[in-house]
Design a protein around this motif. Structure first.
Motif, short mmCIF file in Angstrom:
data_model
loop_
_atom_site.label_atom_id
_atom_site.label_comp_id
_atom_site.label_asym_id
_atom_site.label_seq_id
_atom_site.Cartn_x
_atom_site.Cartn_y
_atom_site.Cartn_z
N TRP A 1 -14.41 -4.24 7.44
CA TRP A 1 -15.18 -4.71 6.29
C TRP A 1 -16.03 -5.92 6.69
CZ3 TRP A 1 -15.71 -9.17 3.49
CH2 TRP A 1 -16.30 -9.07 2.24
N GLU A 2 -15.45 -6.86 7.45
CA GLU A 2 -16.19 -8.04 7.89
C GLU A 2 -17.42 -7.66 8.71
OE1 GLU A 2 -12.93 -11.55 8.48
OE2 GLU A 2 -12.99 -10.00 10.00
N GLY B 1 -19.01 -4.75 8.66
CA GLY B 1 -19.95 -4.01 7.82
C GLY B 1 -20.71 -4.85 6.83
N THR B 2 -20.12 -5.97 6.40
CA THR B 2 -20.78 -6.81 5.40
C THR B 2 -21.44 -8.04 6.00
OG1 THR B 2 -18.79 -8.12 5.00
CG2 THR B 2 -19.13 -6.15 3.61
N LYS C 1 -19.83 -10.68 6.70
CA LYS C 1 -19.06 -11.84 6.24
C LYS C 1 -17.93 -12.11 7.22
CE LYS C 1 -20.13 -11.55 1.39
NZ LYS C 1 -19.63 -11.70 0.03
N PRO D 1 -13.89 -13.34 4.56
CA PRO D 1 -14.13 -12.32 3.54
C PRO D 1 -13.82 -12.79 2.12
CG PRO D 1 -12.19 -11.76 4.82
CD PRO D 1 -12.83 -12.95 5.48
N LEU E 1 -10.78 -5.79 -1.06
CA LEU E 1 -12.19 -6.17 -0.94
C LEU E 1 -13.07 -5.05 -1.50
CD1 LEU E 1 -11.91 -7.54 2.68
CD2 LEU E 1 -12.37 -8.91 0.64
N VAL F 1 -15.84 -2.33 -1.73
CA VAL F 1 -16.52 -1.47 -0.75
C VAL F 1 -17.74 -0.78 -1.36
CG1 VAL F 1 -14.50 -1.09 0.69
CG2 VAL F 1 -14.97 0.48 -1.17
N SER G 1 -20.08 -1.89 -3.44
CA SER G 1 -21.30 -2.67 -3.60
C SER G 1 -21.95 -3.09 -2.29
CB SER G 1 -21.00 -3.92 -4.44
OG SER G 1 -20.06 -4.72 -3.77
N HIS G 2 -21.41 -2.66 -1.17
CA HIS G 2 -21.95 -3.11 0.12
C HIS G 2 -22.67 -2.02 0.90
CE1 HIS G 2 -20.42 -7.17 -0.10
NE2 HIS G 2 -19.27 -6.69 -0.52
N PHE H 1 -21.65 0.84 2.19
CA PHE H 1 -20.94 1.51 3.28
C PHE H 1 -21.20 3.01 3.23
CE2 PHE H 1 -18.24 -2.32 3.03
CZ PHE H 1 -18.16 -2.64 4.38
N ARG I 1 -16.34 4.05 3.83
CA ARG I 1 -15.73 3.66 2.55
C ARG I 1 -14.37 4.33 2.39
NH1 ARG I 1 -19.10 5.83 -1.26
NH2 ARG I 1 -20.67 4.30 -0.67
#
Length: 92
Positions: A31-32, A34-35, A37, A41, A60, A62, A64-65, A67, A72
């Motif tokens: 996630w970090e 991919g975003t 951040k 996070p 977290l 998924v 709204s980012h 993916f 996802r």
């Protein structure tokens, strides 16, 4: 980054160490990346708030980012509340 941000839900309830907890942490790491951040996070929360969120079974975001659907779905499998229902490390 606080270690709390990588810990799985069972790390706060049963204190079990397993490869399934590592799968949860891998999901956070993915996630970090991919975003963008990296290292924070949960940047808008204190460590105590992070613990409360995880204990409540929240993960977290998924959707709204942007993916890819495959990523996802992988993240959602990594963050299943029940450790036995998470993806196994060799299948990720």
């Amino acid at each position: 980054m606080s270690p709390d941000e990588l810990l799985s839900t069972e790390d706060y309830t049963s204190f079990e160490i397993s490869s399934k907890a590592d799968v949860w942490s891998f999901g956070v790491f993915l996630w970090e990346i991919g975003t963008g951040k990296l290292l924070r996070p949960y940047s808008n929360m204190s460590d105590a708030q992070v613990v409360a969120v995880l204990r409540a079974g929240k993960t977290l975001a998924v959707d709204s980012h942007g993916f890819h659907p495959t990523i996802r779905a992988l993240l959602q499998r990594c963050w299943r509340t029940e450790p036995s229902s998470r993806s196994a490390p060799p299948t990720i």
